[in-house]
Design an enzyme around this catalytic site. Structure first.
Site, PDB file in Angstrom:
ATOM      1  N   THR A  10       0.820  -1.221   0.000  1.00 18.71           N
ATOM      2  CA  THR A  10       0.000   0.000   0.000  1.00 18.71           C
ATOM      3  C   THR A  10       0.854   1.271   0.000  1.00 18.71           C
ATOM      4  O   THR A  10       0.315   2.375  -0.051  1.00 18.71           O
ATOM      5  CB  THR A  10      -0.927   0.039   1.237  1.00 18.71           C
ATOM      6  OG1 THR A  10      -0.113  -0.139   2.408  1.00 18.71           O
ATOM      7  CG2 THR A  10      -1.991  -1.037   1.194  1.00 18.71           C
ATOM      8  N   ASP A  56       1.361  -9.268   9.209  1.00 26.24           N
ATOM      9  CA  ASP A  56       1.981  -8.090   9.818  1.00 26.24           C
ATOM     10  C   ASP A  56       3.446  -8.407  10.062  1.00 26.24           C
ATOM     11  O   ASP A  56       3.778  -9.529  10.500  1.00 26.24           O
ATOM     12  CB  ASP A  56       1.264  -7.760  11.145  1.00 26.24           C
ATOM     13  CG  ASP A  56       1.576  -6.358  11.625  1.00 26.24           C
ATOM     14  OD1 ASP A  56       2.770  -6.051  11.842  1.00 26.24           O
ATOM     15  OD2 ASP A  56       0.637  -5.568  11.786  1.00 26.24           O
ATOM     16  N   SER A 127      18.378   1.756   2.839  1.00 26.59           N
ATOM     17  CA  SER A 127      18.185   3.194   2.605  1.00 26.59           C
ATOM     18  C   SER A 127      19.470   3.995   2.726  1.00 26.59           C
ATOM     19  O   SER A 127      20.331   3.704   3.569  1.00 26.59           O
ATOM     20  CB  SER A 127      17.185   3.705   3.649  1.00 26.59           C
ATOM     21  OG  SER A 127      17.209   5.117   3.697  1.00 26.59           O
ATOM     22  N   GLU A 129      19.575   6.646   4.134  1.00 32.17           N
ATOM     23  CA  GLU A 129      19.529   7.204   5.487  1.00 32.17           C
ATOM     24  C   GLU A 129      20.552   6.492   6.392  1.00 32.17           C
ATOM     25  O   GLU A 129      20.973   7.040   7.400  1.00 32.17           O
ATOM     26  CB  GLU A 129      18.099   7.065   6.036  1.00 32.17           C
ATOM     27  CG  GLU A 129      17.817   7.689   7.390  1.00 32.17           C
ATOM     28  CD  GLU A 129      17.763   9.214   7.429  1.00 32.17           C
ATOM     29  OE1 GLU A 129      17.699   9.854   6.362  1.00 32.17           O
ATOM     30  OE2 GLU A 129      17.819   9.751   8.545  1.00 32.17           O
ATOM     31  N   TYR A 151      15.098   5.450  12.657  1.00 34.96           N
ATOM     32  CA  TYR A 151      14.809   4.803  11.364  1.00 34.96           C
ATOM     33  C   TYR A 151      16.110   4.305  10.724  1.00 34.96           C
ATOM     34  O   TYR A 151      16.213   3.152  10.298  1.00 34.96           O
ATOM     35  CB  TYR A 151      14.102   5.804  10.443  1.00 34.96           C
ATOM     36  CG  TYR A 151      14.007   5.351   9.004  1.00 34.96           C
ATOM     37  CD1 TYR A 151      13.012   4.458   8.604  1.00 34.96           C
ATOM     38  CD2 TYR A 151      14.905   5.813   8.035  1.00 34.96           C
ATOM     39  CE1 TYR A 151      12.926   4.040   7.277  1.00 34.96           C
ATOM     40  CE2 TYR A 151      14.818   5.398   6.714  1.00 34.96           C
ATOM     41  CZ  TYR A 151      13.830   4.512   6.339  1.00 34.96           C
ATOM     42  OH  TYR A 151      13.741   4.095   5.036  1.00 34.96           O
TER      43      TYR A 151
HETATM   44  P1  NAP Z   1       5.745   4.037   2.452  1.00 33.11           P
HETATM   45  O1  NAP Z   1       5.004   4.686   1.343  1.00 33.11           O
HETATM   46  O2  NAP Z   1       5.823   4.706   3.767  1.00 33.11           O
HETATM   47  O3  NAP Z   1       5.111   2.572   2.651  1.00 33.11           O
HETATM   48  C1  NAP Z   1       5.383   1.808   3.804  1.00 33.11           C
HETATM   49  C2  NAP Z   1       4.596   0.516   3.727  1.00 33.11           C
HETATM   50  O4  NAP Z   1       4.900  -0.273   4.891  1.00 33.11           O
HETATM   51  C3  NAP Z   1       3.065   0.701   3.725  1.00 33.11           C
HETATM   52  O5  NAP Z   1       2.515  -0.165   2.763  1.00 33.11           O
HETATM   53  C4  NAP Z   1       2.661   0.243   5.129  1.00 33.11           C
HETATM   54  O6  NAP Z   1       1.374  -0.323   5.160  1.00 33.11           O
HETATM   55  C5  NAP Z   1       3.700  -0.852   5.375  1.00 33.11           C
HETATM   56  N1  NAP Z   1       3.809  -1.214   6.781  1.00 33.11           N
HETATM   57  C6  NAP Z   1       3.983  -0.388   7.844  1.00 33.11           C
HETATM   58  N2  NAP Z   1       3.980  -1.099   8.991  1.00 33.11           N
HETATM   59  C7  NAP Z   1       3.795  -2.407   8.651  1.00 33.11           C
HETATM   60  C8  NAP Z   1       3.679  -3.610   9.388  1.00 33.11           C
HETATM   61  N3  NAP Z   1       3.735  -3.616  10.723  1.00 33.11           N
HETATM   62  N4  NAP Z   1       3.499  -4.767   8.711  1.00 33.11           N
HETATM   63  C9  NAP Z   1       3.404  -4.762   7.356  1.00 33.11           C
HETATM   64  N5  NAP Z   1       3.500  -3.655   6.598  1.00 33.11           N
HETATM   65  C10 NAP Z   1       3.689  -2.485   7.240  1.00 33.11           C
HETATM   66  O7  NAP Z   1       7.254   3.730   2.000  1.00 33.11           O
HETATM   67  P2  NAP Z   1       7.904   3.730   0.529  1.00 33.11           P
HETATM   68  O8  NAP Z   1       8.344   5.098   0.200  1.00 33.11           O
HETATM   69  O9  NAP Z   1       7.021   2.983  -0.391  1.00 33.11           O
HETATM   70  O10 NAP Z   1       9.230   2.893   0.799  1.00 33.11           O
HETATM   71  C11 NAP Z   1       9.252   1.472   0.672  1.00 33.11           C
HETATM   72  C12 NAP Z   1      10.427   0.918   1.460  1.00 33.11           C
HETATM   73  O11 NAP Z   1      11.634   1.478   0.963  1.00 33.11           O
HETATM   74  C13 NAP Z   1      10.411   1.249   2.947  1.00 33.11           C
HETATM   75  O12 NAP Z   1      10.983   0.155   3.631  1.00 33.11           O
HETATM   76  C14 NAP Z   1      11.313   2.462   3.060  1.00 33.11           C
HETATM   77  O13 NAP Z   1      11.857   2.548   4.359  1.00 33.11           O
HETATM   78  C15 NAP Z   1      12.354   2.126   2.007  1.00 33.11           C
HETATM   79  N6  NAP Z   1      13.016   3.268   1.376  1.00 33.11           N
HETATM   80  C16 NAP Z   1      12.276   4.264   0.810  1.00 33.11           C
HETATM   81  C17 NAP Z   1      12.921   5.318   0.166  1.00 33.11           C
HETATM   82  C18 NAP Z   1      12.138   6.414  -0.488  1.00 33.11           C
HETATM   83  O14 NAP Z   1      12.734   7.456  -0.797  1.00 33.11           O
HETATM   84  N7  NAP Z   1      10.851   6.244  -0.752  1.00 33.11           N
HETATM   85  C19 NAP Z   1      14.327   5.330   0.112  1.00 33.11           C
HETATM   86  C20 NAP Z   1      15.036   4.295   0.674  1.00 33.11           C
HETATM   87  C21 NAP Z   1      14.380   3.248   1.294  1.00 33.11           C
HETATM   88  P3  NAP Z   1       0.057   0.419   5.790  1.00 33.11           P
HETATM   89  O15 NAP Z   1      -0.681   0.965   4.610  1.00 33.11           O
HETATM   90  O16 NAP Z   1      -0.643  -0.717   6.438  1.00 33.11           O
HETATM   91  O17 NAP Z   1       0.552   1.467   6.737  1.00 33.11           O
HETATM   92  O1  G4F Z   2      11.195  14.046   2.711  1.00 34.58           O
HETATM   93  P1  G4F Z   2      11.866  13.681   3.976  1.00 34.58           P
HETATM   94  O2  G4F Z   2      10.988  13.442   5.146  1.00 34.58           O
HETATM   95  O3  G4F Z   2      12.774  12.432   3.632  1.00 34.58           O
HETATM   96  P2  G4F Z   2      14.043  11.767   4.373  1.00 34.58           P
HETATM   97  O4  G4F Z   2      14.109  12.116   5.786  1.00 34.58           O
HETATM   98  O5  G4F Z   2      15.237  12.069   3.544  1.00 34.58           O
HETATM   99  O6  G4F Z   2      13.684  10.220   4.272  1.00 34.58           O
HETATM  100  C1  G4F Z   2      13.196   9.641   3.071  1.00 34.58           C
HETATM  101  O7  G4F Z   2      14.295   9.194   2.299  1.00 34.58           O
HETATM  102  C2  G4F Z   2      15.075   8.136   2.900  1.00 34.58           C
HETATM  103  C3  G4F Z   2      16.204   7.805   1.927  1.00 34.58           C
HETATM  104  O8  G4F Z   2      17.295   8.646   2.189  1.00 34.58           O
HETATM  105  C4  G4F Z   2      14.152   6.960   3.119  1.00 34.58           C
HETATM  106  F1  G4F Z   2      14.866   5.915   3.609  1.00 34.58           F
HETATM  107  C5  G4F Z   2      13.040   7.343   4.070  1.00 34.58           C
HETATM  108  O9  G4F Z   2      12.155   6.235   4.243  1.00 34.58           O
HETATM  109  C6  G4F Z   2      12.259   8.498   3.447  1.00 34.58           C
HETATM  110  O10 G4F Z   2      11.605   8.018   2.289  1.00 34.58           O
HETATM  111  O11 G4F Z   2      12.896  14.826   4.403  1.00 34.58           O
HETATM  112  C7  G4F Z   2      13.922  15.258   3.508  1.00 34.58           C
HETATM  113  C8  G4F Z   2      14.620  16.467   4.093  1.00 34.58           C
HETATM  114  C9  G4F Z   2      15.107  16.303   5.533  1.00 34.58           C
HETATM  115  O12 G4F Z   2      16.405  16.832   5.640  1.00 34.58           O
HETATM  116  C10 G4F Z   2      14.156  17.152   6.352  1.00 34.58           C
HETATM  117  O13 G4F Z   2      14.703  17.705   7.538  1.00 34.58           O
HETATM  118  O14 G4F Z   2      13.691  17.558   4.126  1.00 34.58           O
HETATM  119  C11 G4F Z   2      13.843  18.248   5.353  1.00 34.58           C
HETATM  120  N1  G4F Z   2      12.598  18.966   5.653  1.00 34.58           N
HETATM  121  C12 G4F Z   2      12.504  20.308   5.860  1.00 34.58           C
HETATM  122  N2  G4F Z   2      11.244  20.632   6.163  1.00 34.58           N
HETATM  123  C13 G4F Z   2      11.388  18.412   5.816  1.00 34.58           C
HETATM  124  C14 G4F Z   2      10.511  19.470   6.144  1.00 34.58           C
HETATM  125  N3  G4F Z   2      10.955  17.127   5.718  1.00 34.58           N
HETATM  126  C15 G4F Z   2       9.633  16.900   5.920  1.00 34.58           C
HETATM  127  N4  G4F Z   2       9.171  15.641   5.799  1.00 34.58           N
HETATM  128  N5  G4F Z   2       8.753  17.907   6.265  1.00 34.58           N
HETATM  129  C16 G4F Z   2       9.159  19.211   6.382  1.00 34.58           C
HETATM  130  O15 G4F Z   2       8.348  20.086   6.693  1.00 34.58           O
END
Ligand code: NAP
Ligand code: G4F
Length: 328
Positions: A10, A56, A127, A129, A151
């Site tokens: 999702t 889950d 990630s 991160e 995280y």
């Molecule tokens: P997201 O939109 O926040 O989706 C997170 C998913 O995890 C949702 O489907 C959520 O389901 C599910 N989830 C949360 N708690 C759970 C549980 N207890 N059991 C099973 N499922 C659960 O994240 P995303 O951006 O698609 O990212 C996908 C993955 O890549 C994550 O692991 C994230 O940390 C990693 N990642 C993302 C980025 C990025 O920039 N997007 C970068 C690096 C790594 P519900 O709908 O039930 O809440």
């Molecule tokens: O969009 P962000 O919340 O993403 P962040 O923290 O980089 O994390 C995302 O990318 C990671 C990969 O590097 C993933 F692993 C993680 O799951 C997620 O998808 O914030 C990006 C930047 C940060 O530096 C934050 O401090 O934006 C800055 N920021 C400034 N104002 C803000 C805001 N971030 C958010 N979310 N909201 C603000 O108002």
């Protein structure tokens, strides 16, 4: 027909990946949790051919039962608490789901898949991160980790658990160290979508300003649709491995604002932005920029969508969605 199980179906990436795998001819199974999650309807409408299974990441027995039932060729573990800011407030839950959830999913794969010659291939969503307070720039697969959030710490645990299951049990387990990737399916809590949505609403006269935290942080932002293909390519390799996936270009939040407002035809953007201490983090990651040479060479992967195109795509989607909402 190959069978793929996706956790986090999702979420942003789960939705992209399920569509990508369906076009490749896979039967896709998605793990969903809880009751009445409105996102389930969205996922089903986007991809009617997927089958949803209930479980889950906090519950090992549910994961074992699902892997037994689905008999997947490939498991993509995308489920997590993925919002860094939230992880500071719910650190234990983040460790439980984002960290220990990986161990449980790998245990299910190990137990159901049997001993040597385990047929199930596993992808872990690691990630950038994890690099946190970066030790070198740009970051690659050999850059040491220094996570700056609960995280990031949980992701490091998940990453090394994946490496360990590969080395200890011979599981085909790969870890994608993905840098930030975005798009119209991105949650509104993340900064890119927060900005494009607010700019669209300001353009439509529905909102006066946007409140943000640190505007100086820099991220390597790519398009999620490009990045899920890299996940799949990792699992098609003969040998499992770790790969950085990134564009190699970084922009600040300030650049993001300037770009989104410019696309909307607004030049004096600074008067619409206020800074609010609530959006600052206890520890910040100042700069992430990835070196994806290995993914390019070994997987033949490269990003297709530029930063400007990404912001434009997200802004246009938000403008459409918000004007339709306002008209109702
Ligand atoms: P997201 O939109 O926040 O989706 C997170 C998913 O995890 C949702 O489907 C959520 O389901 C599910 N989830 C949360 N708690 C759970 C549980 N207890 N059991 C099973 N499922 C659960 O994240 P995303 O951006 O698609 O990212 C996908 C993955 O890549 C994550 O692991 C994230 O940390 C990693 N990642 C993302 C980025 C990025 O920039 N997007 C970068 C690096 C790594 P519900 O709908 O039930 O809440
Ligand atoms: O969009 P962000 O919340 O993403 P962040 O923290 O980089 O994390 C995302 O990318 C990671 C990969 O590097 C993933 F692993 C993680 O799951 C997620 O998808 O914030 C990006 C930047 C940060 O530096 C934050 O401090 O934006 C800055 N920021 C400034 N104002 C803000 C805001 N971030 C958010 N979310 N909201 C603000 O108002």
């Amino acid at each position: 027909m190959k069978r793929a199980l996706i956790t986090g179906i999702t979420g942003q990436d789960g939705r992209h990946l399920s569509q990508f795998l369906s076009t490749k001819g896979y039967q896709v199974f998605g793990l969903v949790r809880g009751q009445n999650n409105p996102k389930i309807e969205v996922v089903q409408a986007e991809n009617p051919s997927i089958e949803l299974v209930e479980g889950d990441l906090r519950d090992l027995s549910s994961l074992i039962a699902i892997v037994e039932q689905v008999q997947p060729d490939e498991v993509y573990n995308l489920g997590a608490i993925s919002f860094v800011q939230l992880s500071f407030k719910q650190a234990e839950l983040t460790a439980e789901i984002t960290g220990l959830g990986v161990l449980r999913m790998l245990e299910a794969v190990r137990i159901v898949g049997g001993g040597e010659n385990n047929p199930i291939r596993f992808y872990q969503a690691s990630s950038s991160e994890m690099f946190g307070k970066v030790r070198e720039t740009p970051q690659n697969e050999n850059t040491p980790f220094h996570p700056r959030s609960p995280y990031g710490v949980a992701k490091v645990f998940g990453h090394y658990t994946t490496v360990n299951y590969r080395e200890a049990y011979g599981i085909h387990a790969s870890s994608g160290i993905l840098f930030n990737h975005e798009g119209p399916k991105r949650g509104l809590e993340f900064v890119t979508r927060k900005v494009t949505n607010a700019v669209a609403r300001i353009k439509l006269g529905l909102q006066d300003q946007i409140s943000l935290g640190n505007l100086e942080a820099k991220r390597d932002w790519g398009y999620a649709g490009d990045y899920v293909e890299a996940m799949w390519r990792m699992l098609q390799q003969d040998e499992p491995d770790d790969y950085v996936v990134a564009t190699g270009e970084a922009h600040s939040i300030r650049d993001l604002l300037e770009t989104a407002f410019r696309i909307a035809g607004i030049d004096d953007w600074e008067r619409f932005v206020v800074q609010d201490p609530r959006f600052y983090r206890p520890a910040e990651v100042d700069l992430l920029i990835g070196d994806a040479s290995k993914a390019r060479e070994k997987l033949g992967w490269e990003p297709r969508v530029s930063f400007e195109e990404l912001v434009q795509m997200m802004y246009e989607n938000d403008l459409k969605e918000e004007s339709e909402k306002a008209a109702r």
